[in-house]
Design a protein around this motif. Structure first.
Motif, PDB file in Angstrom:
ATOM      1  N   ILE A  15     -88.112-119.072 -30.555  1.00 46.70           N
ATOM      2  CA  ILE A  15     -89.153-120.201 -30.098  1.00 46.70           C
ATOM      3  C   ILE A  15     -89.280-119.500 -28.512  1.00 46.70           C
ATOM      4  O   ILE A  15     -90.204-120.435 -27.912  1.00 46.70           O
ATOM      5  CB  ILE A  15     -88.106-121.513 -29.883  1.00 46.70           C
ATOM      6  CG1 ILE A  15     -86.967-121.182 -29.326  1.00 46.70           C
ATOM      7  CG2 ILE A  15     -88.220-122.088 -31.266  1.00 46.70           C
ATOM      8  CD1 ILE A  15     -86.032-122.447 -28.891  1.00 46.70           C
ATOM      9  N   CYS A  16     -88.917-118.625 -27.991  1.00 44.59           N
ATOM     10  CA  CYS A  16     -89.231-118.293 -26.574  1.00 44.59           C
ATOM     11  C   CYS A  16     -90.408-117.385 -26.506  1.00 44.59           C
ATOM     12  O   CYS A  16     -91.110-117.313 -25.569  1.00 44.59           O
ATOM     13  CB  CYS A  16     -87.897-117.659 -25.890  1.00 44.59           C
ATOM     14  SG  CYS A  16     -87.669-116.034 -26.257  1.00 44.59           S
ATOM     15  N   ALA A  44     -90.129-114.062 -26.479  1.00 44.97           N
ATOM     16  CA  ALA A  44     -89.847-112.793 -25.534  1.00 44.97           C
ATOM     17  C   ALA A  44     -89.656-111.692 -26.721  1.00 44.97           C
ATOM     18  O   ALA A  44     -90.301-110.304 -26.122  1.00 44.97           O
ATOM     19  CB  ALA A  44     -88.586-112.968 -24.931  1.00 44.97           C
ATOM     20  N   CYS A  45     -89.279-111.858 -27.791  1.00 46.63           N
ATOM     21  CA  CYS A  45     -89.316-110.571 -28.509  1.00 46.63           C
ATOM     22  C   CYS A  45     -90.505-110.032 -29.206  1.00 46.63           C
ATOM     23  O   CYS A  45     -91.500-110.875 -29.246  1.00 46.63           O
ATOM     24  CB  CYS A  45     -88.235-110.658 -29.596  1.00 46.63           C
ATOM     25  SG  CYS A  45     -88.746-112.164 -31.065  1.00 46.63           S
ATOM     26  N   THR A  56     -90.577-114.255 -36.003  1.00 48.41           N
ATOM     27  CA  THR A  56     -90.548-113.448 -35.219  1.00 48.41           C
ATOM     28  C   THR A  56     -89.825-112.342 -35.531  1.00 48.41           C
ATOM     29  O   THR A  56     -88.929-112.381 -36.207  1.00 48.41           O
ATOM     30  CB  THR A  56     -90.047-114.138 -33.697  1.00 48.41           C
ATOM     31  OG1 THR A  56     -88.819-114.786 -34.067  1.00 48.41           O
ATOM     32  CG2 THR A  56     -90.942-115.057 -33.380  1.00 48.41           C
ATOM     33  N   HIS A  58     -85.882-109.556 -25.393  1.00 48.35           N
ATOM     34  CA  HIS A  58     -85.461-110.641 -26.207  1.00 48.35           C
ATOM     35  C   HIS A  58     -84.805-111.676 -25.306  1.00 48.35           C
ATOM     36  O   HIS A  58     -84.387-111.508 -24.021  1.00 48.35           O
ATOM     37  CB  HIS A  58     -84.303-110.190 -27.306  1.00 48.35           C
ATOM     38  CG  HIS A  58     -83.029-109.546 -26.427  1.00 48.35           C
ATOM     39  ND1 HIS A  58     -82.115-110.219 -26.495  1.00 48.35           N
ATOM     40  CD2 HIS A  58     -82.775-108.583 -25.898  1.00 48.35           C
ATOM     41  CE1 HIS A  58     -81.284-109.547 -25.432  1.00 48.35           C
ATOM     42  NE2 HIS A  58     -81.664-108.516 -25.155  1.00 48.35           N
ATOM     43  N   ASP A  59     -84.679-112.886 -25.829  1.00 44.37           N
ATOM     44  CA  ASP A  59     -84.146-114.008 -25.122  1.00 44.37           C
ATOM     45  C   ASP A  59     -83.538-115.053 -26.019  1.00 44.37           C
ATOM     46  O   ASP A  59     -82.275-114.953 -26.028  1.00 44.37           O
ATOM     47  CB  ASP A  59     -85.149-114.674 -24.223  1.00 44.37           C
ATOM     48  CG  ASP A  59     -84.494-115.651 -23.188  1.00 44.37           C
ATOM     49  OD1 ASP A  59     -83.134-115.573 -22.986  1.00 44.37           O
ATOM     50  OD2 ASP A  59     -85.198-116.484 -22.513  1.00 44.37           O
ATOM     51  N   CYS A  60     -84.234-116.005 -26.374  1.00 48.53           N
ATOM     52  CA  CYS A  60     -83.575-116.987 -27.548  1.00 48.53           C
ATOM     53  C   CYS A  60     -82.971-116.479 -28.633  1.00 48.53           C
ATOM     54  O   CYS A  60     -81.831-117.119 -29.258  1.00 48.53           O
ATOM     55  CB  CYS A  60     -84.506-118.137 -27.740  1.00 48.53           C
ATOM     56  SG  CYS A  60     -86.040-117.596 -28.998  1.00 48.53           S
TER      57      CYS A  60
END
Ligand code: FES
Lengths: 252, 218
Positions: free
Chosen positions: A62-63, A65-66, A82, A56-58
């Motif tokens: 929008i990123c 990652a998840c 997401t 995960h990140d943002c």
């Protein structure tokens, strides 16, 4: 609300994994899915157990990652959402959830729900870029872009590279991802000089990474949190045919 | 052409060839409703097609060779891309819910196996006459009616043709996609067009055994 989670646990890529069952008690329907995992992890840590590893990140969709497969659907049951933007109100009290990592040869499991998506990075390195000279930024309006082309390029460029398309595809194909990356450059004037070479080398790289062959099930579009259309796959195929002809005719 | 997309393009082109043959074959079949004289004359006409340039049966052999090549390429590319896809997901899901795909898309592989088996039987029945009851070379009308009077034979034909219809439905749409012919905005009417085409084709094929079973053709 209470939820029962069956979570894929796998210490690393070399060790076999299995599902472990966890009970999540009194969680709020307003929580995001990742917050649910955070809460479960706090309990695990308090019991001195290994927390569930997930990317995960943002946490705002929008990123890219998840990502995990929730009850057989990448990023869970809600369309165009997401996992980090999925809320527990999508489920009902007492639900049982199966949570698995993306499954594809090209995305080996790193740990639990985390897979290695470097294959996507290598596809970009193979051609998903435009070569420009460094230096002062050129005047933005020197290259006119027709409005419809800009809109469609943006539709393709919405791709956040999460890999849900590969996860959802019965063939574990990366066609939608490559199609989006090829299309958003092919639709713009800046992408033209390298257009033929880009598509051929990205398609070759896609095969080399061990992704499967698209048979147009369209599961990718349904799973895509950005709803990238499979029209872009037709465009990729068309561009690829042009790219091959270009190479056959001695183009560079 | 060694890429997976290249192999699928070969599959699409060979499929288009076979599809063209299916359409002609279906139109030819419907001539059975004009009666024995017309239908047998049509079959004879195919044998002397291209005369006087071509000898008797030569045109048929040219078509057969093209079809065999197309079938070979179609199956070879299908096996190649299928194997690549099976390799691409060595560990499966506990659960994977398919939400968008169609029955036709999911039965492309096993449906094709049924079609291949049926085509072999079909050739043994009507071309070589091996399994046809009292085969009379040249009396095509009689051979068709004699075969379809046997209920299991007619039923097998119907089932095989339903799979042909499903295969054609997904094949037409998916092949157009692979050849890059589909253009935005989206594909809804293309899928519907493929469905209507497949339906008409299948209906054309099914008319003959149904007419024999119901006694309309005797
Ligand atoms: S964490 Fe960034 S998209 Fe979900």
């Amino acid at each position: 609300m209470n939820l029962t989670l069956h979570v894929w646990r796998q210490p690393d890529g070399r060790t076999a994994g299995r599902f472990e069952t966890y009970e999540a008690r009194d969680v709020s329907p307003a929580m995001s899915f990742l917050e649910l995992l955070d809460v479960v992890n706090e309990g695990l840590i308090a019991r001195r157990e290994e927390p569930i590893a997930f990317d995960h990140d943002c946490r705002e969709g929008i990123c890219g990652a998840c990502g995990m497969v929730i009850n057989g659907r990448p990023h869970g049951p809600r369309r165009a959402t997401t996992a980090c933007q999925l809320h527990l109100r999508q489920f009902t009290d007492g639900d049982e959830l199966w949570i698995e990592p993306w499954r594809a040869r090209a995305f080996p499991v790193v740990k639990d729900l985390i897979v290695n998506r470097s294959a996507f990075d290598r596809l970009i390195q193979a051609g998903g870029f435009v070569s420009v000279n460094t230096g002062g930024a050129p005047e933005a309006n020197t290259i006119p872009v027709p409005k419809p082309a800009a809109e469609r390029a943006m539709d393709a460029a919405e791709c956040i590279g999460c890999g849900a398309c590969v996860a959802a595809c019965p063939n574990a194909s990366a066609m939608l991802y490559v199609a989006a990356k090829v299309a958003h450059l092919a639709l713009l004037p800046q992408g033209q000089p390298e257009r033929a070479r880009r598509v051929v080398s990205m398609v070759d790289a896609m095969d080399a990474e061990g992704f499967g062959a698209c048979t147009n099930h369209a599961e990718c579009t349904a799973a895509c949190p950005k709803e990238i259309a499979i029209d872009f796959i037709a465009q990729l195929n068309r561009d690829y045919a042009h790219g091959l002809l270009h190479r056959l005719s001695g183009g560079v | 052409m060694r890429s997976l997309i290249g192999q699928k393009m070969l599959m699409a082109v060979s499929g288009a060839l076979l599809l063209g043959y299916l359409v002609l074959h279906m139109i030819g079949n419907l001539k059975v409703f004009q009666g024995p004289a017309h239908f047998n004359a049509y079959a004879e006409g195919l044998r002397v097609l291209g005369a006087p340039l071509l000898g008797r049966g030569q045109a048929l052999w040219i078509v057969r060779i093209i079809l065999l090549a197309a079938v070979g390429v179609h199956i070879w590319s299908a096996i190649a891309v299928t194997r690549a896809s099976w390799r691409a997901r060595p560990a499966g899901y506990q659960r994977l819910e398919l939400v968008e795909t169609t029955y036709a898309a999911r039965t492309m592989r096993w449906g094709a196996a049924i079609i291949v088996l049926y085509v072999i039987y079909h050739l043994l029945d009507f071309t070589f006459g091996r399994v046809n009851p009292g085969f009379v070379p040249g009396d095509v009308y009689r051979n068709v009616v004699a075969s379809f009077r046997i209920f299991p034979v007619a039923l097998a034909y119907v089932i095989a043709n339903v799979f042909v219809g499903l295969h054609v439905y997904h094949g037409v749409w998916s092949g157009a996609q692979t050849l890059g012919l589909n253009r935005a905005p989206s594909d809804r009417w293309r899928r519907r067009g493929a469905a209507v085409f497949a339906l008409l084709l299948t209906a054309g094929y099914l008319l003959v055994p149904l007419a024999v079973i119901t006694g309309r053709l005797r």
